[in-house]
Design a protein around this motif. Structure first.
Motif, PDB file in Angstrom:
ATOM      1  N   SER A 131      31.665 -71.933  31.329  1.00 59.53           N
ATOM      2  CA  SER A 131      32.704 -71.342  32.174  1.00 59.53           C
ATOM      3  C   SER A 131      32.730 -69.827  31.996  1.00 59.53           C
ATOM      4  O   SER A 131      32.836 -69.079  32.965  1.00 59.53           O
ATOM      5  N   TYR A 132      32.623 -69.380  30.768  1.00 64.55           N
ATOM      6  CA  TYR A 132      32.592 -67.947  30.489  1.00 64.55           C
ATOM      7  C   TYR A 132      31.334 -67.300  31.056  1.00 64.55           C
ATOM      8  O   TYR A 132      31.355 -66.193  31.589  1.00 64.55           O
ATOM      9  N   SER A 133      30.200 -67.975  30.912  1.00 64.13           N
ATOM     10  CA  SER A 133      28.940 -67.389  31.358  1.00 64.13           C
ATOM     11  C   SER A 133      28.947 -67.114  32.862  1.00 64.13           C
ATOM     12  O   SER A 133      28.357 -66.146  33.328  1.00 64.13           O
ATOM     13  N   LYS A 134      29.648 -67.961  33.606  1.00 63.72           N
ATOM     14  CA  LYS A 134      29.746 -67.753  35.047  1.00 63.72           C
ATOM     15  C   LYS A 134      30.496 -66.462  35.364  1.00 63.72           C
ATOM     16  O   LYS A 134      30.174 -65.755  36.322  1.00 63.72           O
ATOM     17  N   ILE A 135      31.499 -66.141  34.560  1.00 60.82           N
ATOM     18  CA  ILE A 135      32.266 -64.909  34.760  1.00 60.82           C
ATOM     19  C   ILE A 135      31.373 -63.685  34.522  1.00 60.82           C
ATOM     20  O   ILE A 135      31.446 -62.693  35.247  1.00 60.82           O
TER      21      ILE A 135
END
Length: 222
Positions: free
Chosen positions: A193-197
């Motif tokens: 989820s963080y990597s998408k940001i």
């Protein structure tokens, strides 16, 4: 168009803050486990841990780490809004230093090769790295050597072991864990989820040597 961009920025920040709180709550379990393990060893006077004068300050440092994480969970405490130039080797070393008691208890070691400098949000980058390191510690074997490789394209974290094919397909879904894992299956889900940001891409795969967590980074501009 300007109003739409402002709205999207607000929504992105809200999502980032929600993930920040969720990840911090999840990550508190690691220093708590270290503190309890160290405390039990000192009470039982196991080997070198009988030296309370030496290990009480170490226990205090772990508790201070937990205190800092709790402060970050306060509603009025916000993560950095600006991107920073980050030396990923130093970031890895700092994170691993916080895991040293778990590594020590399992006779695990690590190596870091290569270099990577990137401009991004440090708080989010830390949580992606922590997820990768945490996964390696949780699923690696006792006496394992965790291999970390940095390059201009990103980084990888490799440990011994093997992930069943059925589990591998769902590794980044929430609440997925193996029979040998005592975790709650949120670490990799939060990391993705963080990597998408950040515009990063993460994956996990079996190799000839074991299991590899892979992160492909992309340089962002403010």
């Amino acid at each position: 168009a300007e109003v739409r961009r402002s709205y999207e920025n607000i929504q992105s920040e809200k999502a980032r803050q929600e993930l920040f709180i969720r990840a911090s709550s999840h990550e508190l379990k690691t220093p708590l486990a270290s503190a309890l393990m160290l405390c039990d060893s000192m009470i039982s006077k196991i080997g070198k841990y009988a030296d309370h004068d030496k290990y009480l300050p170490e226990l205090k440092n772990i508790l201070l780490t937990m205190s800092k994480m709790l402060e970050e969970l306060l509603p009025l405490r916000k993560s950095s809004a600006n991107m920073q130039d980050i030396e990923m080797r130093s970031l890895f070393e700092n994170i691993i230093d916080g895991e040293k008691y778990l590594l020590e208890q399992r006779n695990m070691e690590y190596t870091i090769t290569g270099e990577l400098s990137i401009k991004t949000w440090q708080d989010i980058a830390e949580r992606i790295v922590k997820a990768g390191i945490g996964n390696a510690i949780s699923h690696g074997k006792d006496g394992d050597n965790i291999k970390i490789v940095l390059s201009e394209d990103g980084f990888s974290i490799e440990n011994s072991g093997h992930i069943e094919d059925d589990l591998l397909k769902h590794a980044f879904e929430p609440f997925v864990s193996s029979d040998v894992s005592k975790g709650h299956g949120l670490g990799l889900y939060i990391a993705r989820s963080y990597s998408k940001i950040l515009g990063w891409e993460i994956d996990i795969k079996n190799t000839k040597e074991g299991v590899m967590f892979i992160c492909k980074t992309k340089k962002l501009s403010e």
